[in-house]
Design an enzyme around this catalytic site. Structure first.
Site, short mmCIF file in Angstrom:
data_model
loop_
_atom_site.label_atom_id
_atom_site.label_comp_id
_atom_site.label_asym_id
_atom_site.label_seq_id
_atom_site.Cartn_x
_atom_site.Cartn_y
_atom_site.Cartn_z
N HIS A 58 1.20 -1.03 -0.07
CA HIS A 58 0.12 0.00 0.34
C HIS A 58 0.71 1.07 0.27
CE1 HIS A 58 -2.75 -3.24 1.45
NE2 HIS A 58 -3.55 -2.86 1.22
N ASP A 117 -3.01 -6.93 -7.91
CA ASP A 117 -3.59 -7.94 -8.06
C ASP A 117 -4.47 -7.67 -9.65
OD1 ASP A 117 -5.83 -8.01 -5.33
OD2 ASP A 117 -4.78 -6.50 -5.26
P1 AMP Z 1 -6.53 -3.73 -0.68
O1 AMP Z 1 -6.04 -2.79 0.28
O2 AMP Z 1 -6.03 -5.61 -0.70
O3 AMP Z 1 -8.22 -3.57 -1.73
O4 AMP Z 1 -5.32 -3.32 -1.93
C1 AMP Z 1 -5.73 -2.41 -2.02
C2 AMP Z 1 -4.36 -1.60 -3.60
O5 AMP Z 1 -2.85 -2.19 -3.13
C3 AMP Z 1 -5.23 -2.35 -4.30
O6 AMP Z 1 -4.85 -2.03 -5.76
C4 AMP Z 1 -3.65 -3.63 -4.32
O7 AMP Z 1 -3.66 -4.37 -5.72
C5 AMP Z 1 -2.68 -2.95 -3.71
N1 AMP Z 1 -1.85 -4.21 -3.70
C6 AMP Z 1 -1.66 -5.18 -1.87
N2 AMP Z 1 -0.54 -5.87 -2.47
C7 AMP Z 1 0.20 -5.49 -3.49
C8 AMP Z 1 1.32 -5.66 -2.76
N3 AMP Z 1 1.72 -6.67 -1.81
N4 AMP Z 1 2.47 -4.75 -3.54
C9 AMP Z 1 2.15 -3.89 -4.19
N5 AMP Z 1 0.60 -3.58 -4.20
C10 AMP Z 1 -0.35 -3.90 -3.51
#
Ligand code: AMP
Length: 256
Positions: free
Chosen positions: A35, A148
Site C-alpha cells: 500500500h 491484483d
Molecule cells: P487492498 O487493500 O488489498 O484492496 O489493496 C489496495 C491496493 O494495494 C490494490 O491496488 C492492491 O493491488 C495493492 N496491493 C496489495 N498488495 C500489494 C503488494 N504486495 N504490492 C503492491 N501493491 C499491492
C-alpha cells in the site's frame, strides 16, 4: 492528514485542492509496504493524495472472509499520515450503500474468468465501488497494485467503457524477502502455513504454466493460468490453512 467519513466531507476537503492533480489510492486498509508504495507513487506524482479505506462488503462472497478481514484504523491512520497522504476517506458501509442501493457495474467477460470464476460477484463489487469512489473523489490519477492483475484489467476496462478521464497507474508487486507477495491476509498464516505458501511465488517465478503446476502439486490449488492481461501474467490462487492467496508474475512485454 485530514480524515473524512462522509461523501460530503471528502468533497468539501478536496474542493479547494482541485487546482492541481489529485491521486486516489483505493484500499481496504491493514496497510503494508505494498500500500505504501502506492501512496508514495501518488505523493511523487500528484499535488493531493487521497486514500480510501473501505472494506467493501459487496466484493466478498464469503461472509466469514469479510468478518475476518483485518481492521486496525489507528495503525492505518499513522501509516497513511507518515506516507504523506493528505486526505483519508473512510466511510461506513451505509454511506456508500444507502437503503435500496441497486445500480451495479458488470464488466463482461473479465468478471467471470480466473478470480471471477472462483469468486462470483467479486468484480461486480470491485467495479461498482471503484466507480463510486472515482465519482466521489474525481481524481486525476488512480493507483493500483499489479498484485491484483485482474482487478487492474477490470479497472482499465471500466475507465475506457465509461469514458472516465482518469489515468491508471499500476505499481509492481511488493514482496517480503522470502518472495511472498505482501497481503493483508498473510497475518492469518501460521509459520508452517507461511512456509507452505512460499511454493506460490516459487512456482510463478518459473514463468511456465506446466512447471508452476508441478511445483504446486499437493497444495490446494484453485487455478494456475496464463492470463491475457496487459502485460500477460502467469497467475495462480491457492488456499493454505484457510487463507486464500493470489499472486502473479508478468510474462513477456506490455501489449500497449
Ligand atoms: P487492498 O487493500 O488489498 O484492496 O489493496 C489496495 C491496493 O494495494 C490494490 O491496488 C492492491 O493491488 C495493492 N496491493 C496489495 N498488495 C500489494 C503488494 N504486495 N504490492 C503492491 N501493491 C499491492
Amino acid at each position: 492528514m485530514q480524515i473524512a467519513r462522509t461523501i460530503a466531507e471528502v468533497r468539501r476537503l478536496l474542493g479547494p485542492r482541485r487546482g492541481g492533480p489529485i491521486g486516489l489510492v483505493p484500499t481496504m486498509g491493514a496497510f503494508h509496504a505494498g500500500h505504501v508504495s502506492l501512496f508514495e507513487a501518488a505523493r511523487r506524482e500528484c499535488e493531493t493524495v487521497a486514500v480510501s479505506l473501505f472494506v467493501n462488503p459487496t466484493q466478498f462472497g464469503e461472509k466469514a472472509d469479510l468478518e475476518r478481514y483485518p481492521r486496525d484504523e489507528a495503525r492505518d491512520v499513522a501509516i497513511a499520515d507518515g506516507a504523506g497522504v493528505d486526505v483519508l476517506f473512510t466511510p461506513r458501509a451505509e454511506e456508500l450503500y444507502p437503503a435500496c442501493f441497486g445500480t451495479w457495474v458488470e464488466v463482461d467477460g473479465l468478471s467471470t474468468i480466473l478470480e471471477g470464476a472462483f469468486r462470483p460477484g467479486h468484480f461486480r463489487g470491485v467495479a461498482t465501488v471503484c466507480l463510486k469512489l472515482f465519482n466521489i473523489v474525481m481524481p486525476t490519477r488512480v493507483y493500483f497494485g499489479q498484485k491484483d492483475a485482474q482487478q487492474v484489467e477490470v479497472i482499465r476496462r471500466l475507465l475506457r467503457d465509461f469514458d472516465l478521464p482518469i489515468e491508471l497507474r499500476v505499481l509492481p508487486t511488493v514482496r517480503d524477502a522470502d518472495g511472498l507477495a505482501l497481503s493483508s491476509r498473510n497475518v492469518r498464516l501460521s509459520p508452517a502455513d507461511r512456509e507452505r505458501a512460499l511454493a506460490l511465488p516459487r512456482a510463478l517465478a518459473t514463468g511456465d504454466v506446466a512447471r508452476a503446476r508441478a511445483l504446486l502439486q499437493g497444495l490446494d490449488v484453485e487455478y494456475v493460468e496464463l492470463a491475457p492481461f496487459d502485460p500477460p501474467v502467469l497467475a495462480a490462487a491457492i488456499r493454505v490453512g484457510g487463507v486464500r492467496l493470489i499472486d502473479n508474475v508478468p510474462v513477456g512485454g506490455s501489449r500497449t
